[in-house]
Enzyme design. Sequence first.
Site, short mmCIF file in Angstrom:
data_model
loop_
_atom_site.label_atom_id
_atom_site.label_comp_id
_atom_site.label_asym_id
_atom_site.label_seq_id
_atom_site.Cartn_x
_atom_site.Cartn_y
_atom_site.Cartn_z
N VAL A 10 38.36 27.32 -40.36
CA VAL A 10 38.98 26.75 -39.16
C VAL A 10 37.95 26.36 -38.11
CG1 VAL A 10 41.15 27.96 -39.49
CG2 VAL A 10 39.30 29.08 -38.22
N ASP A 12 33.35 25.73 -37.32
CA ASP A 12 31.95 25.79 -37.75
C ASP A 12 31.07 25.58 -36.53
OD1 ASP A 12 29.67 25.96 -39.21
OD2 ASP A 12 29.84 23.96 -40.13
N GLY A 13 30.03 26.41 -36.41
CA GLY A 13 29.14 26.32 -35.27
C GLY A 13 27.69 26.48 -35.68
N ALA A 14 26.83 26.57 -34.67
CA ALA A 14 25.40 26.68 -34.94
C ALA A 14 25.03 28.03 -35.52
CB ALA A 14 24.61 26.41 -33.66
N TYR A 15 25.79 29.07 -35.16
CA TYR A 15 25.42 30.42 -35.59
C TYR A 15 26.30 30.94 -36.72
CZ TYR A 15 22.82 30.33 -31.22
OH TYR A 15 21.96 29.98 -30.20
N ASP A 17 30.36 30.22 -39.13
CA ASP A 17 31.64 29.53 -39.29
C ASP A 17 32.76 30.55 -39.20
OD1 ASP A 17 30.95 30.84 -41.57
OD2 ASP A 17 31.63 29.30 -42.96
N VAL A 18 33.96 30.06 -38.90
CA VAL A 18 35.14 30.91 -38.72
C VAL A 18 36.13 30.60 -39.83
CG1 VAL A 18 36.99 31.59 -37.17
CG2 VAL A 18 34.77 30.93 -36.23
N LYS A 33 34.49 35.71 -38.63
CA LYS A 33 33.31 34.92 -38.28
C LYS A 33 32.17 35.34 -39.19
CE LYS A 33 30.24 33.79 -34.41
NZ LYS A 33 29.94 34.00 -32.96
N ASP A 125 28.88 30.64 -22.11
CA ASP A 125 29.37 29.51 -22.92
C ASP A 125 30.87 29.34 -22.72
OD1 ASP A 125 29.30 27.39 -24.63
OD2 ASP A 125 29.35 28.58 -26.45
#
Length: 507
Positions: A10, A12-15, A17-18, A33, A125
């Site tokens: 659901v 995706d990020g720099a550190y 994914d979820v 996560k 953030d």
Amino acid sequence: MEKYQFIKQVGDGAYGDVIKAIDVKTGEIVAIKRMKKKFSDWKECIQLREIKALKKLKHPNIVKLLEIILERDELFFVFEYLENNLYESIKDRTKLLPETTIRNIIYQILQALHFMHTNGFFHRDLKPENIMLVGERLKIADFGLAREIESKPPFTDYISTRWYRAPEVLLRCTYYNAPIDIWAVGAIMAELYSLKPMFPGSSEIDQLFKICTIMGSPTSATWIDGIKLANSMGFTFPNVQPPSINPLSTLLPNANQDAIELITDLLQYDPLKRPTPLQALQHRYFKVSIPSSILLKPNFIELSNKYLIKNGYINNNINNNSNYSNNNNNNNLNSNSENLNNVNKNNQQPHSPQKIQTPKPKNSFLRKSRYSYLNNVSLENVNNNNNNYNSNTTSGYYNQKLDSTPRLSPRIVRQQQQQILLPLIIQQQPPPQSQPPQSQPPPQSQPPPILTQQQQQQQQQQQQQQQLPSKTTIYHNTNHLNAPIPPNHQRGISPQFYNETTNNSKL
């Protein structure tokens, strides 16, 4: 991870994914996560700021961490699943949000920030994508960039999404602190009224120009530190004079005057002039009926504010301001707070806002025993100004060190109270009354015995002999005077003592 069955990805990020997953045993839907970085052991994992923050920050407006799993060098965070976020709720919306909805959202964000900041963390953030929604309840998520307020700078200059980034961060300041979260709240609040970003800059320079276009350019009188930061990086603010009429009134026509004033306060250039979350919660914009479903137990605000008062993190030299008045206009305020108003009358420090009557949450960190020293708090007089932060030194609680004293158990607290009170009780006890000594009858004198004439003469002779000095006693101890003085005789040691010691040593 056999306990969970993955459903779909659901996010995706720099550190990391979820992943949306389900607990095989209970059927509970969770959000997992998965970190992209590899971790060899737990010692390396517990150093993550996200773990430190989530272990300490347990609050109804903060996403709940269920468990942490380290498996095959992969680290997983298991959270409660919240399907919608604030960004998805407004991106495709054509009809403006009701003002009551906006007020409830901002109120909950400020509640969460107040709890975070008073517990030593700031988010860094904050954006609509990280604000999750479940019914009327709101929860802040993604603490991957969270930092401790008391941690030593410099900090990373590239943080948060650019559109919600504070000016001091855009100017590459590495000594920022918790007020950057307040700026993000102001940008989010303006976006909720217009359904579009307030400052959609394409770069950092363009972001600063868009801020100056709406808010006007800062001056040496309004933000001297910002002018210095801009000069250090070779940037010059555009010559945009602040308009006489607040441009937010034109950009946000559906916002009332109280909302415009609050947004303007949150979006001040100088971070020291921005209100704290607690001060923002006291703005007259919130002096209306708030749904009880989103209100927190009084302890959430009361305990944190008492902590600030006790440790001096709230500025005592703040004047009155109409935006943060002490009028009891909120119909949801707890009537029981009137009984507590007399507790701190002699205390001239500001107090927390009035209590709000809500059901008691089940969170373990609200146990009365852990906060027994914060129970009796006056909630009437409040620190009411958000404008008097301009001092040569850093003021407010943002850049102060939080108290790291460990909390004591009730048993130890009782022992300490006994050690303090017992001497006072002993001192207050009346001294024992001294009884006068009983008078005893004087001894009866007996008549002297009858002596004969011969016995009387013998007695007189004995008395005369006792009065005369004896020759033997006078010259008995003079033999040592004729003893030779030894060559190494020292002051304070008699020759007789020297002879005795030398004779003994020879033996």
